[in-house]
Design an enzyme around this catalytic site. Structure first.
Site, PDB file in Angstrom:
ATOM      1  N   ARG A 174      54.568  73.980  32.340  1.00 17.07           N
ATOM      2  CA  ARG A 174      54.200  72.930  31.387  1.00 17.07           C
ATOM      3  C   ARG A 174      53.578  71.701  32.059  1.00 17.07           C
ATOM      4  O   ARG A 174      53.741  70.571  31.600  1.00 17.07           O
ATOM      5  CB  ARG A 174      55.411  72.500  30.553  1.00 17.07           C
ATOM      6  CG  ARG A 174      56.088  73.633  29.800  1.00 17.07           C
ATOM      7  CD  ARG A 174      55.179  74.273  28.760  1.00 17.07           C
ATOM      8  NE  ARG A 174      55.840  75.399  28.116  1.00 17.07           N
ATOM      9  CZ  ARG A 174      55.702  76.673  28.490  1.00 17.07           C
ATOM     10  NH1 ARG A 174      54.899  76.995  29.496  1.00 17.07           N
ATOM     11  NH2 ARG A 174      56.343  77.641  27.861  1.00 17.07           N
ATOM     12  N   SER A 225      59.144  72.398  21.098  1.00 17.00           N
ATOM     13  CA  SER A 225      60.289  72.310  22.017  1.00 17.00           C
ATOM     14  C   SER A 225      60.414  70.895  22.572  1.00 17.00           C
ATOM     15  O   SER A 225      59.454  70.353  23.118  1.00 17.00           O
ATOM     16  CB  SER A 225      60.122  73.300  23.169  1.00 17.00           C
ATOM     17  OG  SER A 225      60.135  74.627  22.687  1.00 17.00           O
ATOM     18  N   GLU A 295      60.047  68.014  27.306  1.00 19.53           N
ATOM     19  CA  GLU A 295      58.746  68.689  27.296  1.00 19.53           C
ATOM     20  C   GLU A 295      57.804  67.954  26.359  1.00 19.53           C
ATOM     21  O   GLU A 295      56.610  67.859  26.617  1.00 19.53           O
ATOM     22  CB  GLU A 295      58.905  70.142  26.837  1.00 19.53           C
ATOM     23  CG  GLU A 295      57.600  70.923  26.798  1.00 19.53           C
ATOM     24  CD  GLU A 295      57.824  72.391  26.494  1.00 19.53           C
ATOM     25  OE1 GLU A 295      57.079  72.935  25.658  1.00 19.53           O
ATOM     26  OE2 GLU A 295      58.747  73.000  27.081  1.00 19.53           O
TER      27      GLU A 295
END
Length: 301
Positions: A174, A225, A295
């Site tokens: 990520r 998320s 995130e």
């Protein structure tokens, strides 16, 4: 600020909106106003915007389709550039795909699957733009953007435009160099896919979509998320084992369906969400000794 607005309008960079509520541009439906919001209609509009931002020494921020963002209740200072219609070009040549940074990721994955191109099936349920996906190395179902990207065209802070190769993007979980080391805007991405069996690819896509629909609360405003998975654990599992499923502060609630999602039940503020995030972090650290890292991108004043 008024002089900057006038010059942006005169330069015909695209739509120029003053004190525009950003809740309209995020999937969480949360966010105060941007001092100036630009929706550019072409690359030249972005370049000119950055020239003027530099001239007036103004802060600037880029957003895509707002699917992984939590914007402050106080909004964002300076100029916000929203990528979209002006960067939605698409060129497919055999298994090579060139696509604008504003192109919707779900739309792209669906279109390419129907053409029998494999490699983007994991993105069938990821809302957001191609540019945002490249920026954060978006992924799901044990795959991510780094597996298919060959290069990306970046407009850097100083106004220069250059291609970054896969290796230069510095991908990890990520993460890419665009987040910290080399801030810039993804104007275009080139993906290398594989020619496959159309029926199988479409079947995998549908399976991924069904899984998301059954396990994630996309019927409510949310930002995807909230936390990264702290290897070897899964963030959602830890949150649920801590007994936090369904916990609510103000209008923000930890989803009953998936622990790693915070939903806006109606009228939630960014502060409500931030308070939940802080509660989750402290609870998980106290119960399991695990540090949780977000995130979702938290931006604004």
């Amino acid at each position: 600020m008024e002089q900057l607005v006038n010059e942006l309008i005169e330069a015909n960079v695209g739509r120029v909106l003053v004190d525009e509520p950003l809740a309209r541009y995020t999937t969480m439906k949360i966010g105060g106003p941007a001092d100036i919001l630009i929706v550019p209609k072409h690359v030249a509009g972005i370049e000119k915007t950055l020239q003027l931002v530099k001239k007036y020494k103004t802060k600037w921020t880029v957003i895509g389709r707002g699917s992984n963002l939590l914007v402050s209740d106080l909004g964002i200072e300076g100029v916000v550039i929203r990528l979209g219609e002006g960067l939605d070009h698409l060129e497919v040549e055999k298994h090579r795909v060139r696509v604008g940074g504003g192109y919707p990721l779900i739309k792209l994955s669906t279109l390419l699957s129907r053409q029998g191109l494999a490699g983007l099936e994991f993105a069938s349920g990821i809302p957001g733009s191609v540019g945002g996906a490249v920026y954060m190395n978006a992924g799901a179902h044990k795959s991510d953007i780094s597996n298919i990207l060959s290069k990306a065209l970046i407009l850097f802070e100083d106004g220069t435009i250059d291609w970054l190769t896969h290796g230069e993007m510095g991908f990890s979980y990520r993460t890419s160099v665009l987040q910290t080391k080399r801030p810039g805007i993804v104007l275009e991405a080139e993906f290398q896919l594989q020619i496959g069996e159309r029926e199988r690819i479409v079947s995998v896509m549908q399976k991924n979509k069904d899984y998301r629909r059954e396990t994630q609360p996309w019927n409510h405003p949310c930002a995807g998320s909230v936390f990264r998975n702290p290897t070897p654990y899964f963030a959602g599992d830890l949150i649920e084992k801590a007994g936090l499923r369904g916990y609510q502060i103000g209008g923000a609630q930890i989803s009953e369906m998936h622990g790693n999602f915070i939903i806006n039940t109606g009228g939630a503020s960014a502060q409500d969400v931030l308070s939940l995030i802080a509660l989750i972090k402290q609870t998980i650290k106290d119960k399991f000794g695990v540090e949780m890292h977000t995130e979702v991108e938290i931006i604004g004043r």
